[in-house]
Scaffold this motif. Structure first.
Motif, short mmCIF file in Angstrom:
data_model
loop_
_atom_site.label_atom_id
_atom_site.label_comp_id
_atom_site.label_asym_id
_atom_site.label_seq_id
_atom_site.Cartn_x
_atom_site.Cartn_y
_atom_site.Cartn_z
N UNK A 160 15.79 -81.55 29.25
CA UNK A 160 14.55 -80.92 28.81
C UNK A 160 14.59 -80.79 27.29
N UNK A 161 13.42 -80.70 26.69
CA UNK A 161 13.29 -80.66 25.23
C UNK A 161 13.12 -79.22 24.76
N UNK A 162 14.01 -78.80 23.85
CA UNK A 162 13.91 -77.45 23.27
C UNK A 162 12.91 -77.40 22.13
N UNK A 163 12.73 -78.48 21.45
CA UNK A 163 11.82 -78.54 20.31
C UNK A 163 12.03 -79.86 19.59
N UNK A 164 11.44 -79.98 18.41
CA UNK A 164 11.52 -81.23 17.66
C UNK A 164 12.00 -80.95 16.23
N UNK A 165 13.02 -81.71 15.83
CA UNK A 165 13.52 -81.64 14.46
C UNK A 165 12.68 -82.56 13.59
N UNK A 166 12.14 -82.02 12.50
CA UNK A 166 11.42 -82.85 11.54
C UNK A 166 12.36 -83.19 10.40
N UNK A 167 12.39 -84.46 10.02
CA UNK A 167 13.28 -84.90 8.95
C UNK A 167 12.50 -85.17 7.66
N UNK A 168 13.11 -84.80 6.54
CA UNK A 168 12.52 -84.99 5.22
C UNK A 168 13.59 -85.52 4.28
N UNK A 169 13.16 -86.04 3.13
CA UNK A 169 14.09 -86.46 2.08
C UNK A 169 14.22 -85.32 1.08
N UNK A 170 15.46 -84.96 0.74
CA UNK A 170 15.68 -83.88 -0.21
C UNK A 170 16.49 -84.37 -1.41
N UNK A 171 16.31 -83.68 -2.54
CA UNK A 171 17.11 -83.93 -3.73
C UNK A 171 17.33 -82.62 -4.47
N UNK A 172 18.20 -82.64 -5.45
CA UNK A 172 18.56 -81.43 -6.18
C UNK A 172 17.42 -80.94 -7.06
N UNK A 173 17.29 -79.64 -7.17
CA UNK A 173 16.33 -79.03 -8.09
C UNK A 173 16.88 -79.04 -9.51
N UNK A 174 18.16 -78.78 -9.66
CA UNK A 174 18.77 -78.58 -10.98
C UNK A 174 19.24 -79.88 -11.61
N UNK A 175 19.74 -80.82 -10.80
CA UNK A 175 20.38 -82.02 -11.33
C UNK A 175 19.54 -83.27 -11.06
N UNK A 176 19.69 -84.27 -11.92
CA UNK A 176 19.04 -85.56 -11.71
C UNK A 176 19.83 -86.34 -10.67
N UNK A 177 19.23 -86.60 -9.53
CA UNK A 177 19.92 -87.30 -8.45
C UNK A 177 19.71 -88.80 -8.55
N UNK A 178 20.74 -89.60 -8.32
CA UNK A 178 20.53 -91.06 -8.25
C UNK A 178 19.62 -91.38 -7.06
N UNK A 179 18.53 -92.08 -7.32
CA UNK A 179 17.51 -92.30 -6.29
C UNK A 179 17.95 -93.27 -5.20
#
Length: 284
Positions: A160-179
């Protein structure tokens, strides 16, 4: 024909460990004594319960059926003992629950914490596994219930399904992340690959880096070591990361699986009720 209790006990421990040496040690037997008990049980039942493979023992189809019976019998025995010694008001017993790390810590344990506080006699063995390991955990009776991010669709199981995980792309607020650097658990983690298979906007180059577990990934993103495909509910309140816009919604079902059986203990039923009632709220 009667199933020997000694043989069944030997079989159950061996089926959990899939290793004669470890099972014999757990039961306080010599390896030869354990092997003899299993051989006598196989002779009584006129079936083969285990086959030897290069990686160790494996249950046969008959062995899987017997393991299901033995697990149910153990639940019945535990509940009877508690009914004799305990009371109807206080639930007690031992339950084994296995899940992948991100939902175990953020969703499963918090959902059951109130139940465990209200009934101190309840003991739950929370186990964390990689996703690919979880089906074998249930098949080998190392857990009574597993939580995965897909529907297994195997006969003889309740899901049975408890719910659904939604996925997103995240990056740092403070540092420049390599894309082009994306962080995952390890080589078998397919979250990033699956996410971009469902997107029209796909990076030209993806370099993978591995951080061991989901919380290590989040820490590394905060430090600017790369981007990551992450469950939204794990970062909603995190002020050190931000969601990268422009992607289509991608969700996976959080599913519980356990063996179909004619009887479920009160503890099993209560745990299911708590999970179905409370777990979805942690996805908000």
């Amino acid at each position: 024909m009667k199933i020997s209790n000694l043989g069944l006990s030997a079989f159950l421990q061996t089926a959990k460990d899939l290793n004669i040496t470890n099972a014999a040690k757990e039961l306080g037997l010599t390896q030869s004594a354990l092997s003899q008990r299993i051989s006598l049980l196989e002779a009584d039942l006129e079936v083969t319960l285990f086959v030897r493979e290069p990686r160790g023992l494996k249950l046969t189809e008959a062995g899987e059926k017997l393991l299901k019976f033995a697990s149910i019998q153990k639940q019945l025995e535990n509940e009877l003992l508690w009914d004799i010694k305990g009371s109807q008001e206080n639930i007690a017993g031992h339950f084994r629950l296995a899940a992948y790390s991100s939902v175990l810590r953020s969703m499963i344990i918090p959902s059951l914490a109130g139940l465990m506080r209200a009934h101190p006699g309840i003991s739950i063995d929370f186990q964390s596994y990689e996703m690919y390991e979880l089906p074998d955990v249930l098949k080998s009776a190392k857990a009574d219930l597993i939580v995965m991010d897909y529907k297994w669709g195997k006969s003889g199981l309740h899901e049975s399904v408890l719910g659904y995980e939604e996925f997103v792309v995240i990056e740092s607020v403070k540092h420049q992340s390599p894309a082009d650097v994306y962080l995952d658990h390890g080589p078998l983690d397919n979250a990033t690959e699956s996410f971009f298979k469902n997107q029209s906007k796909v990076p030209k180059l993806i370099r993978r880096s591995f951080m061991g577990d989901v919380y290590g990934i989040i820490d590394a993103v905060e430090l600017g070591l790369g981007r990551a495909v992450m469950s939204r509910h794990l970062v909603n309140d995190n002020k050190y990361v931000k969601i990268v816009p422009g992607y289509q919604k991608y969700k996976r079902p959080i599913t519980i699986h356990y063996h179909d059986q004619p009887y479920y203990s009160r503890l099993h039923s209560l745990i299911l009720k708590e999970l179905e009632k409370k777990a979805p709220s942690f996805l908000s």
